[in-house]
Design an enzyme around this catalytic site. Sequence first.
Site, mmCIF file in Angstrom:
data_model
loop_
_atom_site.group_PDB
_atom_site.id
_atom_site.type_symbol
_atom_site.label_atom_id
_atom_site.label_comp_id
_atom_site.label_asym_id
_atom_site.label_seq_id
_atom_site.Cartn_x
_atom_site.Cartn_y
_atom_site.Cartn_z
ATOM 1 N N GLN A 183 5.129 -1.552 6.595
ATOM 2 C CA GLN A 183 6.529 -1.261 6.951
ATOM 3 C C GLN A 183 7.425 -1.555 5.753
ATOM 4 O O GLN A 183 7.356 -2.653 5.199
ATOM 5 C CB GLN A 183 6.994 -2.183 8.101
ATOM 6 C CG GLN A 183 6.107 -2.177 9.315
ATOM 7 C CD GLN A 183 6.470 -1.027 10.241
ATOM 8 O OE1 GLN A 183 7.629 -0.779 10.501
ATOM 9 N NE2 GLN A 183 5.462 -0.327 10.720
ATOM 10 N N ASP A 214 -0.954 -7.363 4.328
ATOM 11 C CA ASP A 214 -0.570 -7.315 2.919
ATOM 12 C C ASP A 214 0.932 -7.191 2.731
ATOM 13 O O ASP A 214 1.660 -6.773 3.626
ATOM 14 C CB ASP A 214 -1.259 -6.124 2.221
ATOM 15 C CG ASP A 214 -1.142 -4.831 3.022
ATOM 16 O OD1 ASP A 214 -0.024 -4.471 3.444
ATOM 17 O OD2 ASP A 214 -2.175 -4.167 3.238
ATOM 18 N N ASP A 229 -3.327 -1.039 16.044
ATOM 19 C CA ASP A 229 -3.291 -2.228 15.193
ATOM 20 C C ASP A 229 -1.908 -2.448 14.565
ATOM 21 O O ASP A 229 -1.507 -3.580 14.330
ATOM 22 C CB ASP A 229 -4.363 -2.149 14.102
ATOM 23 C CG ASP A 229 -5.736 -2.624 14.611
ATOM 24 O OD1 ASP A 229 -5.807 -3.109 15.760
ATOM 25 O OD2 ASP A 229 -6.715 -2.524 13.857
ATOM 26 N N GLY A 230 -1.167 -1.365 14.312
ATOM 27 C CA GLY A 230 0.172 -1.504 13.721
ATOM 28 C C GLY A 230 1.115 -2.236 14.669
ATOM 29 O O GLY A 230 1.861 -3.136 14.261
ATOM 30 N N TYR A 253 -4.877 -1.455 2.362
ATOM 31 C CA TYR A 253 -4.245 -0.938 1.150
ATOM 32 C C TYR A 253 -4.879 -1.538 -0.110
ATOM 33 O O TYR A 253 -5.088 -0.867 -1.116
ATOM 34 C CB TYR A 253 -2.751 -1.270 1.220
ATOM 35 C CG TYR A 253 -1.863 -0.576 0.214
ATOM 36 C CD1 TYR A 253 -2.388 0.263 -0.768
ATOM 37 C CD2 TYR A 253 -0.479 -0.759 0.244
ATOM 38 C CE1 TYR A 253 -1.556 0.890 -1.686
ATOM 39 C CE2 TYR A 253 0.358 -0.131 -0.666
ATOM 40 C CZ TYR A 253 -0.188 0.687 -1.634
ATOM 41 O OH TYR A 253 0.647 1.304 -2.532
ATOM 42 N N SER A 254 -5.203 -2.826 -0.044
ATOM 43 C CA SER A 254 -5.778 -3.527 -1.189
ATOM 44 C C SER A 254 -7.068 -2.840 -1.663
ATOM 45 O O SER A 254 -7.295 -2.651 -2.861
ATOM 46 C CB SER A 254 -6.063 -4.978 -0.775
ATOM 47 O OG SER A 254 -6.733 -5.660 -1.793
ATOM 48 N N ARG A 273 1.966 -3.896 -15.167
ATOM 49 C CA ARG A 273 2.716 -2.643 -15.254
ATOM 50 C C ARG A 273 1.852 -1.614 -14.542
ATOM 51 O O ARG A 273 0.774 -1.250 -15.030
ATOM 52 C CB ARG A 273 2.946 -2.267 -16.715
ATOM 53 C CG ARG A 273 3.935 -1.145 -16.899
ATOM 54 C CD ARG A 273 4.557 -1.164 -18.308
ATOM 55 N NE ARG A 273 5.321 0.058 -18.505
ATOM 56 C CZ ARG A 273 4.806 1.167 -19.043
ATOM 57 N NH1 ARG A 273 3.549 1.178 -19.445
ATOM 58 N NH2 ARG A 273 5.551 2.246 -19.162
#
Length: 310
Positions: free
Chosen positions: A240, A141, A71-72, A183-184, A168
């Site tokens: 990346q 993302d 997939d990358g 990642y989300s 923050r």
Amino acid sequence: MGMNRIRLGLVLHPTRDVAPVVDTIATWAARHEVALTVREQDRQRVPESVRTVPEDQLPAGADVLVSIGGDGTMLGALRAAAPEPKPVLGVHLGKLGFLVEVEPPELPAALDRLLAGEYTVESHSCLACDVCGDDVVAFNDIALIRRPGQGFVSATLAVDGQQYGYYRCDALVVSTPSGSTAYSYAAGGPLVSPATRAVVVTPSAPMSGISRSVVFSPDERVRLELRPGSAPVAIEVDGQVIRDGSTSGAVDIGYRTDAGLVVRLDPARYQERSQLKLSLLDLPLLPEQLRELLPENLRRQLGRREAPPR
């Protein structure tokens, strides 16, 4: 265009051995008089019969891109073609992904179908970003990530020019619906069905400021601007790193539909994937939750097998 005038551009996994798959494609291409191209820096990895072109010209000179990897690699091919989208067929090395469609043994048959135009195309949206003046696209993302041990990502959020608050945190992850399971999700974001159009902004390990995910409409322009005193920030696009150590600047994010075209050959498999937009089995379930999904008789059998020895 005549039946044989299809041009294939090859996009290779950066490090894996792709030779067997490329040889299969080259043999097929010679038989069907199909032109193959690859970017110049991959010259040593392909047979002589494959033409090389400068990296930025690969998508424009091809009718279909063939991504060889996972997939990358596929996301890289979609990003490369985003300015003028071309269909991308994924051939997988290693485990089957969400985007990758065929395994090496199925390849000659898959290429025959490509030549005959017997395939469907699934379109994917991307985030079209302006990162400190550079145009960048992300299909999963874009993330602003602090350098470990050097303070926090500190940034303000503005939507359509209106300031709304600040973050923050360890990282700020902005995702598409299809990136919501990556990642989300790890940062604590919601799972968003790929049938939805949305931009999700999620802080990872928030210290202060906005501490939950915010979901925006594709028509809203989201701007994240580093505040004075922010830690040096790395910016990642689909995993990346594209910049490292920025301490000022802004990322403007818009949403673009149909920016990526993924080749699907198996309508039944394709149908299944689009109906089960968010299949339960794609979610990280605990082993005992998985057991709950089993039919009663199977559960009983498992129970017997796992009963402690008397």
